[in-house]
Design a protein around this motif. Structure first.
Motif, mmCIF file in Angstrom:
data_model
loop_
_atom_site.group_PDB
_atom_site.id
_atom_site.type_symbol
_atom_site.label_atom_id
_atom_site.label_comp_id
_atom_site.label_asym_id
_atom_site.label_seq_id
_atom_site.Cartn_x
_atom_site.Cartn_y
_atom_site.Cartn_z
ATOM 1 N N GLU A 164 0.867 -1.457 0.022
ATOM 2 C CA GLU A 164 -0.031 0.049 0.100
ATOM 3 C C GLU A 164 0.897 1.239 0.074
ATOM 4 O O GLU A 164 1.875 1.289 0.807
ATOM 5 C CB GLU A 164 -0.729 0.005 1.289
ATOM 6 C CG GLU A 164 -1.910 1.212 1.158
ATOM 7 C CD GLU A 164 -2.876 0.962 2.301
ATOM 8 O OE1 GLU A 164 -3.570 2.099 2.643
ATOM 9 O OE2 GLU A 164 -3.136 -0.236 2.943
ATOM 10 N N ILE A 165 0.365 2.240 -0.844
ATOM 11 C CA ILE A 165 1.004 3.475 -0.788
ATOM 12 C C ILE A 165 0.222 4.562 0.106
ATOM 13 O O ILE A 165 -0.984 4.505 -0.074
ATOM 14 C CB ILE A 165 1.049 4.127 -2.278
ATOM 15 C CG1 ILE A 165 2.166 5.244 -2.239
ATOM 16 C CG2 ILE A 165 -0.126 4.439 -2.935
ATOM 17 C CD1 ILE A 165 2.538 5.667 -3.529
ATOM 18 N N MET A 166 0.654 5.400 0.731
ATOM 19 C CA MET A 166 0.073 6.471 1.662
ATOM 20 C C MET A 166 -0.035 7.844 0.900
ATOM 21 O O MET A 166 -0.793 8.582 1.095
ATOM 22 C CB MET A 166 0.692 6.457 2.982
ATOM 23 C CG MET A 166 0.611 5.060 3.715
ATOM 24 S SD MET A 166 -1.344 4.945 4.009
ATOM 25 C CE MET A 166 -1.281 6.398 5.025
ATOM 26 N N ASN A 167 1.371 8.165 0.311
ATOM 27 C CA ASN A 167 1.500 9.407 -0.009
ATOM 28 C C ASN A 167 2.271 9.201 -1.462
ATOM 29 O O ASN A 167 3.133 8.506 -1.780
ATOM 30 C CB ASN A 167 2.477 10.135 0.785
ATOM 31 C CG ASN A 167 2.526 11.739 0.709
ATOM 32 O OD1 ASN A 167 2.914 11.929 -0.186
ATOM 33 N ND2 ASN A 167 2.431 12.474 1.759
ATOM 34 N N ALA A 168 1.663 10.281 -2.552
ATOM 35 C CA ALA A 168 2.482 10.320 -3.754
ATOM 36 C C ALA A 168 3.958 10.645 -3.580
ATOM 37 O O ALA A 168 4.594 10.413 -4.292
ATOM 38 C CB ALA A 168 1.938 11.310 -4.604
ATOM 39 N N ASN A 169 4.351 11.360 -2.623
ATOM 40 C CA ASN A 169 5.858 11.669 -2.419
ATOM 41 C C ASN A 169 6.666 10.269 -2.264
ATOM 42 O O ASN A 169 7.952 10.240 -2.463
ATOM 43 C CB ASN A 169 6.193 12.480 -1.196
ATOM 44 C CG ASN A 169 5.469 14.040 -1.362
ATOM 45 O OD1 ASN A 169 5.246 14.303 -2.550
ATOM 46 N ND2 ASN A 169 5.255 14.349 -0.340
ATOM 47 N N HIS A 170 6.119 9.101 -1.905
ATOM 48 C CA HIS A 170 6.835 7.866 -1.862
ATOM 49 C C HIS A 170 6.768 7.006 -3.108
ATOM 50 O O HIS A 170 7.324 6.013 -3.001
ATOM 51 C CB HIS A 170 5.976 7.096 -0.785
ATOM 52 C CG HIS A 170 5.929 7.569 0.654
ATOM 53 N ND1 HIS A 170 4.832 7.326 1.551
ATOM 54 C CD2 HIS A 170 6.868 8.438 1.273
ATOM 55 C CE1 HIS A 170 5.077 8.217 2.692
ATOM 56 N NE2 HIS A 170 6.193 8.657 2.473
ATOM 57 N N LEU A 171 6.593 7.604 -4.157
ATOM 58 C CA LEU A 171 6.320 6.727 -5.577
ATOM 59 C C LEU A 171 7.839 6.256 -5.822
ATOM 60 O O LEU A 171 7.661 5.266 -6.307
ATOM 61 C CB LEU A 171 5.670 7.788 -6.423
ATOM 62 C CG LEU A 171 4.332 7.425 -6.744
ATOM 63 C CD1 LEU A 171 3.723 8.526 -7.969
ATOM 64 C CD2 LEU A 171 3.827 6.093 -7.259
ATOM 65 N N LEU A 193 -4.441 9.686 -6.629
ATOM 66 C CA LEU A 193 -4.860 8.914 -7.816
ATOM 67 C C LEU A 193 -4.427 9.495 -9.239
ATOM 68 O O LEU A 193 -4.011 8.832 -10.047
ATOM 69 C CB LEU A 193 -6.414 8.777 -7.590
ATOM 70 C CG LEU A 193 -7.082 8.421 -6.491
ATOM 71 C CD1 LEU A 193 -8.726 8.355 -6.694
ATOM 72 C CD2 LEU A 193 -6.804 6.878 -6.383
ATOM 73 N N LYS A 194 -4.477 10.811 -9.276
ATOM 74 C CA LYS A 194 -3.829 11.576 -10.582
ATOM 75 C C LYS A 194 -2.419 10.923 -10.947
ATOM 76 O O LYS A 194 -2.061 10.916 -11.922
ATOM 77 C CB LYS A 194 -4.202 13.018 -10.397
ATOM 78 C CG LYS A 194 -5.381 13.535 -10.523
ATOM 79 C CD LYS A 194 -5.284 15.000 -10.283
ATOM 80 C CE LYS A 194 -6.713 15.520 -10.309
ATOM 81 N NZ LYS A 194 -6.839 17.289 -10.047
ATOM 82 N N GLU A 195 -1.625 11.009 -9.565
ATOM 83 C CA GLU A 195 -0.198 10.489 -9.834
ATOM 84 C C GLU A 195 -0.062 9.194 -10.239
ATOM 85 O O GLU A 195 0.818 8.810 -11.112
ATOM 86 C CB GLU A 195 0.620 11.055 -8.378
ATOM 87 C CG GLU A 195 0.642 12.264 -8.093
ATOM 88 C CD GLU A 195 1.593 13.176 -9.437
ATOM 89 O OE1 GLU A 195 2.737 12.601 -9.805
ATOM 90 O OE2 GLU A 195 0.957 14.238 -9.689
ATOM 91 N N MET A 224 -7.668 5.992 -14.465
ATOM 92 C CA MET A 224 -7.794 5.833 -15.910
ATOM 93 C C MET A 224 -7.525 7.192 -16.956
ATOM 94 O O MET A 224 -7.008 7.188 -17.969
ATOM 95 C CB MET A 224 -8.781 5.051 -16.255
ATOM 96 C CG MET A 224 -8.936 3.599 -15.354
ATOM 97 S SD MET A 224 -10.593 2.968 -15.962
ATOM 98 C CE MET A 224 -9.906 2.015 -17.358
ATOM 99 N N ALA A 225 -7.850 8.255 -16.357
ATOM 100 C CA ALA A 225 -8.072 9.623 -17.066
ATOM 101 C C ALA A 225 -6.547 10.068 -17.490
ATOM 102 O O ALA A 225 -6.096 10.636 -18.335
ATOM 103 C CB ALA A 225 -8.692 10.483 -16.493
ATOM 104 N N GLY A 226 -5.616 9.471 -16.290
ATOM 105 C CA GLY A 226 -4.101 9.590 -16.458
ATOM 106 C C GLY A 226 -3.617 8.814 -17.532
ATOM 107 O O GLY A 226 -2.353 9.087 -17.866
ATOM 108 N N GLY A 227 -4.238 7.786 -17.991
ATOM 109 C CA GLY A 227 -3.731 6.911 -18.986
ATOM 110 C C GLY A 227 -3.317 5.658 -18.378
ATOM 111 O O GLY A 227 -2.653 4.519 -19.250
ATOM 112 N N ASN A 228 -3.379 5.250 -17.079
ATOM 113 C CA ASN A 228 -3.229 3.847 -16.424
ATOM 114 C C ASN A 228 -4.431 3.171 -16.547
ATOM 115 O O ASN A 228 -5.483 3.501 -15.627
ATOM 116 C CB ASN A 228 -2.623 4.284 -15.322
ATOM 117 C CG ASN A 228 -2.003 2.745 -14.673
ATOM 118 O OD1 ASN A 228 -2.383 1.651 -14.995
ATOM 119 N ND2 ASN A 228 -1.459 3.005 -13.534
#
Length: 334
Positions: A164-171, A193-195, A224-228
Motif C-alpha cells: 500500500e502507498i500512503m503518499n504520492a511523495n513515496h512513489l 490517484l492522479k499521480e 484511467m484519465a491519466g492513462g493507466n
C-alpha cells in the motif's frame, strides 16, 4: 457517448473520424474486441450530432452514456479487462490468490510467510510497509525497509508483490513494486490517484468504508484519465450499523461492479469481517459469486502480530481455505 463500428471497416476512415473528434476536443478510447470495436468519446459531447455520426458508413450505432464514469464503463469496453502482473493474470476467467501479512514486521517473518502461502497456491504476496492506523500510537510499518524485505521475498519465491502507498511523495520507493494498493482511506485522495494515473503500475483500488460503487468507479476513472488502465477493484467491506463484525462484506458489489465495469474485482474477506474464523466462509462466498481473486491476511503468529492479528489466518488455516476456494471455483465453473 460510444460508437460501435461495423465489421471490416477501412482503418483510414476510422482514423479520419478520430482526428475530427480530436479537433472537437473529444478524446477517443478505442476498444477492440473479438467481434466488435467500440469507440468511446471522452469529453463534452453535448454538441456532437449523434445523427451525423450514425450516418457514417463505418458506424453501426451510437449511444449516449449517462454514467459519469467513462473509461471504467463496460459500455466503453465490452470485454473483460485482464490485468497481467509479471505473468500472473487477473480477470477474464483468471483467478488470483493474494496472501500475506497485514504488516511486514521482519525479514524472517515475511520470507517464511511468502514460502508458505506460495506452497498453498497463492500467486501474489501482500504485505504492508506503510500502514495507515486509526491511532497515531499504533505500529506504522517498516516503510522503505519493509519494501526491501518484500522485494527479497519476491526474489526467493518469484511471486509479484502488493503493498500500500500512503503518499504520492513515496512513489520513488515503489519503483520495483508490482502492484500498488490504494487503501480504503485513500480511495478519494484524488491528487494521489492522479499521480498513479501517470504510472504504468497495476493499481489495486480498495472501496472506501462508506463509499458507493459509483464513487469507487469514479476513483478508478481518475487513474484511467491519466492513462493507466491497469486497475483491479477491491471490495473490502463497508461500515454499517452492525457491531458484531468489523465491517459488512457487500458481496452484491461483485456482480454489480462486473455489470457496470470491465475491470477485474477481488474481495478482501479479512478486513471485511475482522474475525479470522469468518474469513473462510466469506472467501468461499466471494469465490462463488464470481470474484476474480481473494486478498487474505496470513501471519505466522497472529496472537503476536503488530497489526490486525484478530483477522489473520495461520499458514495452516490459509492452506485449508485455499483448497476449499479452489474446490468452489471448480464447482462454479461446472
Amino acid at each position: 457517448m460510444i460508437a460501435v463500428l461495423r465489421r471490416d471497416v477501412p482503418q483510414a476512415q476510422v482514423d479520419n473520424l478520430i482526428a475530427w473528434l480530436n479537433e472537437q476536443n473529444i478524446q477517443v478510447h478505442v476498444s477492440k474486441g473479438e467481434y466488435q470495436t467500440v469507440l468511446g468519446f471522452i469529453g463534452d459531447t453535448t454538441n456532437i450530432d449523434i445523427e451525423l455520426i450514425e450516418g457514417l458508413d463505418i458506424i453501426q450505432n451510437v449511444t449516449r452514456i449517462t454514467e459519469p464514469f467513462k473509461s471504467a464503463n463496460r459500455k466503453f469496453h465490452p470485454e473483460n479487462t485482464v490485468v497481467d502482473i509479471g505473468g500472473v493474470k487477473i480477470g477474464g476467467g483468471n483467478f488470483a490468490l493474494i496472501a500475506g501479512p497485514c504488516s511486514v514486521e521482519s525479514e524472517e517473518q515475511i520470507l517464511g510467510i511468502a514460502h508458505a502461502v506460495k506452497a498453498s497456491g497463492a500467486t501474489l504476496l501482500r504485505g504492508g510497509a506503510f500502514k495507515p492506523r486509526t491511532s497515531p500510537y499504533d505500529f506504522q510499518g517498516l516503510k522503505a525497509e519493509g519494501i526491501d524485505f518484500l522485494l527479497e521475498a519476491k526474489e526467493e519465491t518469484g511471486m509479484p508483490i502488493v503493498t500500500e502507498i500512503m503518499n504520492a511523495n513515496h512513489l520513488s520507493l515503489f519503483e520495483n513494486v508490482d502492484v500498488i494498493q490504494v487503501g480504503a482511506r485513500n480511495m478519494q485522495n484524488f491528487e494521489l490517484l492522479k499521480e498513479l494515473g501517470k504510472t504504468n503500475k497495476t493499481i489495486l483500488l480498495k472501496r472506501g468504508l462508506a463509499n458507493t460503487l459509483k464513487e469507487l468507479l469514479m476513483s478508478a476513472e481518475y487513474i484511467m484519465a491519466g492513462g493507466n488502465e491497469n486497475i483491479i477493484l477491491c471490495e473490502r467491506g463497508i461500515r454499517t450499523f452492525e457491531t458484531y463484525t468489523r465491517n459488512t462484506l457487500d458481496l452484491s458489489a461483485v456482480p454489480m461492479l462486473k455489470e457496470l465495469s470491465h475491470l477485474p474485482v477481488v474481495v478482501d474477506p479479512s478486513h471485511a469481517s475482522g474475525i479470522s474464523r469468518l474469513v473462510k466462509p466469506m472467501a468461499l462466498a466471494a469465490a462463488a459469486c464470481g470474484a476474480d481473486g481473494l486478498m487474505i491476511e496470513v501471519h505466522n503468529d497472529p496472537k503476536r502480530a503488530l497489526c490486525d492479528g484478530a483477522q489473520s489466518l495461520t499458514p495452516e488455516q490459509f492452506d485449508d481455505v485455499a483448497k476449499a476456494v479452489f474446490a468452489v471455483r471448480k464447482a462454479v465453473e461446472l
